[in-house]
Design a protein around this motif. Structure first.
Motif, PDB file in Angstrom:
ATOM      1  N   ASN A   1      -3.977 -27.038 -26.124  1.00 55.26           N
ATOM      2  CA  ASN A   1      -4.879 -27.735 -27.039  1.00 55.26           C
ATOM      3  C   ASN A   1      -6.320 -27.722 -26.534  1.00 55.26           C
ATOM      4  OD1 ASN A   1      -2.783 -28.317 -28.773  1.00 55.26           O
ATOM      5  ND2 ASN A   1      -2.416 -30.372 -27.933  1.00 55.26           N
ATOM      6  N   SER A   2      -6.485 -27.809 -25.231  1.00 53.23           N
ATOM      7  CA  SER A   2      -7.843 -27.753 -24.662  1.00 53.23           C
ATOM      8  C   SER A   2      -8.496 -26.403 -24.938  1.00 53.23           C
ATOM      9  CB  SER A   2      -7.782 -28.005 -23.146  1.00 53.23           C
ATOM     10  OG  SER A   2      -7.280 -29.291 -22.864  1.00 53.23           O
TER      11      SER A   2
ATOM     12  N   LYS B   1      -9.343 -26.107 -28.654  1.00 57.38           N
ATOM     13  CA  LYS B   1     -10.518 -26.912 -28.985  1.00 57.38           C
ATOM     14  C   LYS B   1     -11.804 -26.162 -28.653  1.00 57.38           C
ATOM     15  CE  LYS B   1     -12.592 -31.468 -28.218  1.00 57.38           C
ATOM     16  NZ  LYS B   1     -12.443 -32.784 -27.525  1.00 57.38           N
TER      17      LYS B   1
ATOM     18  N   ASN C   1     -12.671 -23.814 -31.242  1.00 53.61           N
ATOM     19  CA  ASN C   1     -13.002 -24.460 -32.530  1.00 53.61           C
ATOM     20  C   ASN C   1     -11.853 -24.478 -33.532  1.00 53.61           C
ATOM     21  OD1 ASN C   1     -15.731 -25.052 -31.807  1.00 53.61           O
ATOM     22  ND2 ASN C   1     -16.261 -22.902 -32.208  1.00 53.61           N
TER      23      ASN C   1
ATOM     24  N   THR D   1      -9.054 -26.389 -35.545  1.00 54.61           N
ATOM     25  CA  THR D   1      -8.929 -27.772 -36.008  1.00 54.61           C
ATOM     26  C   THR D   1      -7.482 -28.163 -36.289  1.00 54.61           C
ATOM     27  OG1 THR D   1      -9.328 -27.069 -38.293  1.00 54.61           O
ATOM     28  CG2 THR D   1     -11.249 -27.769 -36.997  1.00 54.61           C
TER      29      THR D   1
END
Length: 345
Positions: free
Chosen positions: A89-90, A93, A96, A98
């Motif tokens: 998830n890092s 993120k 970009n 979502t």
């Protein structure tokens, strides 16, 4: 030429080559240590490009961005399929993203203990846009399809220059159906189509009125998936977008339901105002027929881990996910109609 520019270009080419090596090893990986090496390669590229983009304003924003994105996406998939969602998830993120598919989908359970819709009259299946029938084809029908599609060097694949990465252009065949007489002029494949049509009619009676069956196939390594998409006439090109009444999948990898990821069928349609909130997935069980509403979003989850090798299979195909798709249409654009439109345009 600026020496610094030349060095940066050479560095980017080196990173691109590492990504190619990682993907090549991933697609043919035969043991866990192969996947460990794949992760190391992608991680080295990701960390290198991420640090450079964070610490320098002079980094080229074209090829460098592409390799940064590619390494990040592949590394995130490895992490998600090995129970490390936080790190994945890092990375996503930073890229970009979502939203993504849930971990329970991407890190799908394996084995035949998976719950799935099978009984057409069950309360669950009344809401599901799909149906499943196991052991659908006869031995002779299976042998016919395996001869045509199982070996990646079979004539069907080589004559169309079929490739997975980069993918060859999409191609399919249209087989006319006669709703009035049900006449079969296409041998074994025609008989299979008619039998599927009769089976589906218990669920979707209008399938008996379809005038064409569209046929295409895939023969892919374990780690490849297929993006979420809608089946559509002429790849969705044109003012009016049409979908088949019903699409079907036949799984043709003998003796192994763990090669390749499961098919994922959602409740999302083109008319939906929100992303799918329900999904159904099925492992690629040999000789299984899956039928689903032709208007819903669907795809294939990339196979996780190392594909198990079936000793009864041919070595060239034992770790490949082989499928035949048959979609039933009331109306669809034929090649001659498509060419006529192009000339008029």
């Amino acid at each position: 030429m600026d020496a610094n520019v030349g060095q940066r270009d050479s560095h980017v080419q080196h990173l691109e080559q590492l990504c190619k090596e990682a993907r090549s090893l991933w697609l043919k990986s035969a043991k866990v240590t192969d996947l460990i090496e794949v992760e190391k390669l992608y991680r080295s590229v990701w960390e290198s490009t991420h640090n450079e983009m964070r610490n320098s304003s002079n980094v080229s924003a074209s090829a460098h961005d592409v390799v940064h994105q590619q390494a990040g996406e592949k590394l995130a998939m490895i992490l998600l399929q090995s129970r490390r969602p936080d790190e994945a998830n890092s990375i996503l993120k930073v890229l970009n993203f979502t939203c993504r598919l849930s971990s329970s989908v991407l890190n799908y359970p394996t084995g035949r203990s998976i719950a799935f819709v099978q009984q057409p009259r069950s309360s669950l299946s009344n809401t599901a846009p799909c149906r499943i029938w196991d052991q659908f084809l006869s031995k002779d029908e299976l042998n016919c399809l395996l001869t045509a599609f199982y070996d990646p060097n079979a004539h069907y694949w080589t004559s169309h220059q079929y490739a997975v990465e980069p993918p060859s252009p999409y191609f399919s065949y249209l087989i006319p159906l006669d709703p009035e007489t049900g006449r079969n002029e296409y041998g074994t494949i025609g008989s299979i189509i008619r039998r599927i049509q009769r089976q589906i009619a218990e669920w979707k009676p209008l399938v008996q009125q379809c005038t064409y069956c569209e046929m295409w196939a895939h023969n892919r390594p374990h780690a490849t998936g297929h993006q979420l998409h809608f089946d559509s006439d002429n790849e969705g090109d044109g003012d009016v977008i049409r979908n088949p009444l019903v699409s079907t999948i036949l799984y043709l990898t003998p003796g192994n339901d763990s090669v390749g990821g499961p098919s994922l069928i959602t409740n999302q349609r083109r008319s939906s105002q929100h992303l799918a909130d329900q999904g159904w997935y099925t492992p690629a069980v040999y000789n299984r027929l899956v039928a689903f509403d032709g208007k819903v979003l669907h795809g294939v989850i990339p196979g996780k881990g190392v594909a198990p090798v079936n000793q009864e299979c041919m070595p060239c195909s034992s770790n490949r996910r082989v499928t035949l798709m048959l979609a039933f249409w009331k109306r669809i654009t034929t090649l001659s109609e498509s060419r006529q439109r192009q000339r008029m345009g």
